[in-house]
Design a protein around this motif. Sequence first.
Motif, PDB file in Angstrom:
ATOM      1  N   LEU A 429       0.830  -1.199   0.000  1.00  0.00           N
ATOM      2  CA  LEU A 429       0.000   0.000   0.000  1.00  0.00           C
ATOM      3  C   LEU A 429       0.866   1.251   0.000  1.00  0.00           C
ATOM      4  N   LEU A 430       1.873   1.278   0.866  1.00  0.00           N
ATOM      5  CA  LEU A 430       2.765   2.438   0.936  1.00  0.00           C
ATOM      6  C   LEU A 430       3.589   2.575  -0.343  1.00  0.00           C
ATOM      7  N   LEU A 431       3.991   1.441  -0.912  1.00  0.00           N
ATOM      8  CA  LEU A 431       4.782   1.476  -2.143  1.00  0.00           C
ATOM      9  C   LEU A 431       3.938   1.993  -3.306  1.00  0.00           C
ATOM     10  N   ALA A 432       2.683   1.536  -3.383  1.00  0.00           N
ATOM     11  CA  ALA A 432       1.780   2.016  -4.431  1.00  0.00           C
ATOM     12  C   ALA A 432       1.522   3.503  -4.281  1.00  0.00           C
ATOM     13  N   ASP A 433       1.414   3.969  -3.050  1.00  0.00           N
ATOM     14  CA  ASP A 433       1.230   5.406  -2.812  1.00  0.00           C
ATOM     15  C   ASP A 433       2.482   6.182  -3.202  1.00  0.00           C
ATOM     16  N   GLN A 434       3.653   5.653  -2.863  1.00  0.00           N
ATOM     17  CA  GLN A 434       4.920   6.329  -3.151  1.00  0.00           C
ATOM     18  C   GLN A 434       5.138   6.483  -4.657  1.00  0.00           C
ATOM     19  N   PHE A 435       4.809   5.432  -5.431  1.00  0.00           N
ATOM     20  CA  PHE A 435       5.078   5.456  -6.870  1.00  0.00           C
ATOM     21  C   PHE A 435       3.830   5.731  -7.708  1.00  0.00           C
ATOM     22  N   GLY A 436       2.721   6.058  -7.064  1.00  0.00           N
ATOM     23  CA  GLY A 436       1.526   6.457  -7.789  1.00  0.00           C
ATOM     24  C   GLY A 436       0.887   5.359  -8.614  1.00  0.00           C
ATOM     25  N   VAL A 437       0.972   4.114  -8.141  1.00  0.00           N
ATOM     26  CA  VAL A 437       0.338   3.004  -8.862  1.00  0.00           C
ATOM     27  C   VAL A 437      -1.099   2.910  -8.359  1.00  0.00           C
ATOM     28  N   ALA A 438      -1.985   3.649  -9.013  1.00  0.00           N
ATOM     29  CA  ALA A 438      -3.334   3.876  -8.480  1.00  0.00           C
ATOM     30  C   ALA A 438      -4.144   2.600  -8.334  1.00  0.00           C
ATOM     31  N   LEU A 439      -4.132   1.734  -9.354  1.00  0.00           N
ATOM     32  CA  LEU A 439      -4.953   0.531  -9.283  1.00  0.00           C
ATOM     33  C   LEU A 439      -4.452  -0.419  -8.202  1.00  0.00           C
ATOM     34  N   LEU A 440      -3.140  -0.530  -8.042  1.00  0.00           N
ATOM     35  CA  LEU A 440      -2.593  -1.369  -6.978  1.00  0.00           C
ATOM     36  C   LEU A 440      -2.977  -0.806  -5.617  1.00  0.00           C
ATOM     37  N   HIS A 441      -2.918   0.515  -5.487  1.00  0.00           N
ATOM     38  CA  HIS A 441      -3.338   1.157  -4.236  1.00  0.00           C
ATOM     39  C   HIS A 441      -4.792   0.806  -3.928  1.00  0.00           C
ATOM     40  N   GLN A 442      -5.633   0.872  -4.954  1.00  0.00           N
ATOM     41  CA  GLN A 442      -7.052   0.558  -4.768  1.00  0.00           C
ATOM     42  C   GLN A 442      -7.247  -0.904  -4.358  1.00  0.00           C
ATOM     43  N   GLU A 443      -6.532  -1.816  -5.010  1.00  0.00           N
ATOM     44  CA  GLU A 443      -6.668  -3.243  -4.683  1.00  0.00           C
ATOM     45  C   GLU A 443      -6.175  -3.531  -3.274  1.00  0.00           C
ATOM     46  N   CYS A 444      -5.081  -2.883  -2.853  1.00  0.00           N
ATOM     47  CA  CYS A 444      -4.570  -3.067  -1.492  1.00  0.00           C
ATOM     48  C   CYS A 444      -5.591  -2.564  -0.474  1.00  0.00           C
ATOM     49  N   CYS A 445      -6.169  -1.405  -0.743  1.00  0.00           N
ATOM     50  CA  CYS A 445      -7.184  -0.867   0.166  1.00  0.00           C
ATOM     51  C   CYS A 445      -8.361  -1.821   0.282  1.00  0.00           C
ATOM     52  N   LYS A 446      -8.834  -2.293  -0.859  1.00  0.00           N
ATOM     53  CA  LYS A 446      -9.983  -3.199  -0.867  1.00  0.00           C
ATOM     54  C   LYS A 446      -9.672  -4.481  -0.106  1.00  0.00           C
ATOM     55  N   THR A 447      -8.488  -5.049  -0.332  1.00  0.00           N
ATOM     56  CA  THR A 447      -8.115  -6.304   0.333  1.00  0.00           C
ATOM     57  C   THR A 447      -7.944  -6.095   1.829  1.00  0.00           C
ATOM     58  N   LEU A 448      -7.325  -4.977   2.215  1.00  0.00           N
ATOM     59  CA  LEU A 448      -7.153  -4.699   3.644  1.00  0.00           C
ATOM     60  C   LEU A 448      -8.502  -4.561   4.339  1.00  0.00           C
ATOM     61  N   LEU A 449      -9.447  -3.892   3.695  1.00  0.00           N
ATOM     62  CA  LEU A 449     -10.770  -3.730   4.289  1.00  0.00           C
ATOM     63  C   LEU A 449     -11.491  -5.066   4.398  1.00  0.00           C
ATOM     64  N   GLU A 450     -11.321  -5.932   3.392  1.00  0.00           N
ATOM     65  CA  GLU A 450     -11.964  -7.237   3.431  1.00  0.00           C
ATOM     66  C   GLU A 450     -11.351  -8.133   4.500  1.00  0.00           C
ATOM     67  N   CYS A 451     -10.061  -7.958   4.766  1.00  0.00           N
ATOM     68  CA  CYS A 451      -9.357  -8.822   5.723  1.00  0.00           C
ATOM     69  C   CYS A 451      -9.242  -8.188   7.114  1.00  0.00           C
ATOM     70  N   LEU A 452      -9.899  -7.054   7.317  1.00  0.00           N
ATOM     71  CA  LEU A 452      -9.772  -6.338   8.585  1.00  0.00           C
ATOM     72  C   LEU A 452     -10.239  -7.216   9.738  1.00  0.00           C
ATOM     73  N   SER A 453      -9.399  -7.330  10.772  1.00  0.00           N
ATOM     74  CA  SER A 453      -9.738  -8.149  11.928  1.00  0.00           C
ATOM     75  C   SER A 453      -9.371  -7.398  13.198  1.00  0.00           C
ATOM     76  N   GLU A 454      -9.762  -7.988  14.333  1.00  0.00           N
ATOM     77  CA  GLU A 454      -9.473  -7.345  15.618  1.00  0.00           C
ATOM     78  C   GLU A 454      -7.972  -7.173  15.834  1.00  0.00           C
ATOM     79  N   ASP A 455      -7.177  -8.116  15.314  1.00  0.00           N
ATOM     80  CA  ASP A 455      -5.734  -8.067  15.559  1.00  0.00           C
ATOM     81  C   ASP A 455      -4.993  -7.125  14.613  1.00  0.00           C
ATOM     82  N   SER A 456      -5.651  -6.714  13.508  1.00  0.00           N
ATOM     83  CA  SER A 456      -4.923  -5.921  12.516  1.00  0.00           C
ATOM     84  C   SER A 456      -5.230  -4.433  12.584  1.00  0.00           C
TER      85      SER A 456
END
Length: 806
Positions: A429-456
Amino acid sequence: MIEKKQKKFLTVAPFECAWRKDLRFREAGRGCVAFEAFAHNDVTLVFRESVGSQHYHYKRDNSPHYTVILGSHRNRRLKIEVDGKTVVDVAGIGLCCSSAFQSYWISIYDGLISIGKGRYPFQNLVFQWLDSNPNCSVQYVGLSSWDKHVGYRNVNVLPLTHNHISLWQHVDYGEYEGGEDGEEDLEDEYVSYEKWGLENFLESWELSDMFFIVGLEERAVPAHKVILGASGNFSFTSADEEVVQLPGVTYPVLHAFLQYIYTGQTQIPESQLVSLRALSLQFEVMPLLKQCEEIIERFKLNKKLFDSGKNVEISYPNAWPHCCTSFPSGLPVNMPRLKKLHFTGKYCDVDIYIEGHGLVAQPHRIILGLWSAPFAKMFTNGMSESISSKVCLRDVSPQAFNAMLEFMYSGKLDIDDTMDTGTLLLQLLLLADQFGVALLHQECCKTLLECLSEDSVCPILQVVSSVLSCKLIEETCLRKFSTHFDYYTTASIDFILLDQTTFCSIIQHPDLTVTSEERVLNAILLWCMQAKELHGWEVVDELITYSTPELLFRERLHSVIDLLPFIRFPLLPYPLLKKLEKSSLSRQIPVFDDLVKEAINYVEFGLARPENDQYARFQHRRSSFKELQYICDGDSNGVLHFAGTSYGEHQWVNPILAKRITITASSPTSRHTDPKVLVSRTYQGTSFTGPRVEDGKNCSWWMVDIGEDHQLMCNYYTLRQDGSRAYIRFWNLQGSLDGKAWTNLRVHENDQTMCKPGQYASWPIMAPNALLPFRFFRVILTGPTSDASNPWNFCICFLELYGYFH
């Protein structure tokens, strides 16, 4: 005298809506509308599956739709409604203006609604909201208003491409044409954007590594080996070969050929189709070859199909999945072949070094530049990387960088199982933000939200709180932390690593849910002293007795003063307030002492509660839980008994008959398997549920649903044995939010507490999971009972739950 051309616009009257069939997404559920609006308040856009009427109004619409209102409540709030129900109502985003037109954009992508300000879509993002149950059928856009006229102009509906949408730089606006009565028609034209995609590199010398020499004039035409190699069979005789001679090919034919490869479409006079076919055959660009042959065959059959004076248009058939390509949909690039070129390193022209790890990758400049503006600039603006094949990076994870490259070459987010998934996702996510890879940033955000748990939640907040492009993830984590505040501040000590801004946002969050203000006090003190282990305020009080605030809180001493006023001391029990008044914390921290004394005065003398926002600590929290405390076996203090009184409103009635709760059994209902018995408060000699097979194993269970609008943080429960001697020994109490995924709250292994017919037994729930709210609860038999004849009959005639009820 020169007259200025006046821009015309569409005026929408109060409580009406303007619809045009051309104002629609090209793909249902995915699109962006860019527009200018002039209004005092309530600029309203409706996204619907079909066109409405002029007198349509979203408040009366029963069909599925989204409504976005800019400047609601007299230009003070932003609202989003789903099917008429408000899901977002936030202050401080009043975007309207009464003195001039302003530009806005709203995009919808599979339920992710993004809202921004300005001429350029996907820039100046001001708000995002993700629908957990997205409507992927909305397609038409309606322009509406509330109680005042709203003017719209330059309304354009745009497709969502998978190029670098954040790099679109300007809009070719259209205008409305119409009369003076304000009922102007919208022009049927889509906006034209300067896209950042492979078409930008068509016949461009930037990042090119070869060129063609065509025609008798020997014209040089640049191209890129990896793009050509992924589209056909060019078979350069050596890796260093840079020139391909095509003396028998004219430039217009080569241009059409390359245009098809780089953009997915081209046009050519009918007379040159045969030459284009020959060039496609020579380099085995099979999609173009097939289309040329089909067009030539149709031309032979019916020459009237073609106008000899016009060009023949050729477009690549879009057969790929929309979200699984590294290039825009509709290009004849063979993805497996592209991945193979990356794997073998063929035609690679750049070496990526990471400090401390050496050479980590050998990709292609054109691929990096296609995805990333920083890389494109690095290779073209005269920096050392423009003339050298070596790129050195610092503070970058090699695993994350290679995962980013895999995404660039495949279009898919493929996480390597050899590394912690959450950690790699955050690095990506940070790498996609650093290099402006918009679609990868979007996919990372979506996956993180789907995998969000109490421990994360806490680790994610530590990373994304400083990244502006991750506000959606940050807000989701803040809301989850706030609604489960007890759990996150008592299950682990991770929350002390959060920065002050993030922790302060949690303490002030409107959805903050706690069972007691004492937990807020404990959390603030632990965070301020950067505690190494969990404990209550009494331990802090003892520590400060033999120390000073400066030594105990160190650099967070000022944070103590800032955060203590957020504790709602007047909500604490009076005996606790008196203890706090005599504490060392009160003696050594003046602010603490003042707040405690203020609360005691409020409780003792019943002072009128101040009404302004400065005194929010006098108000009960909106989502506070009601404590239903276990007193003794068979008491009337539990949740199921409380439901039978309609939550304290009338005399008790069996809550199942009153339809306040639902109880289901693992076996069909019978005279001995009656859910009403478990909450009837009348002893039954025979009451059981029978076994069923789940996941290949025998189990029996009773399940309670406390209702869609209710949740319970369960900390105690009671069972009662029926009249049989089928005593349970192996069973679990479980909780669930959806009735499908279950969390163990207490596990009983060979527990022989219940050993007599009709006996009550109760157990506390001590694990951190007791601080998580659930809607569904079940007691499930995990091993045979003491009855050898029917070992899987779960024989109980009473069940009660206790804890914090909402």
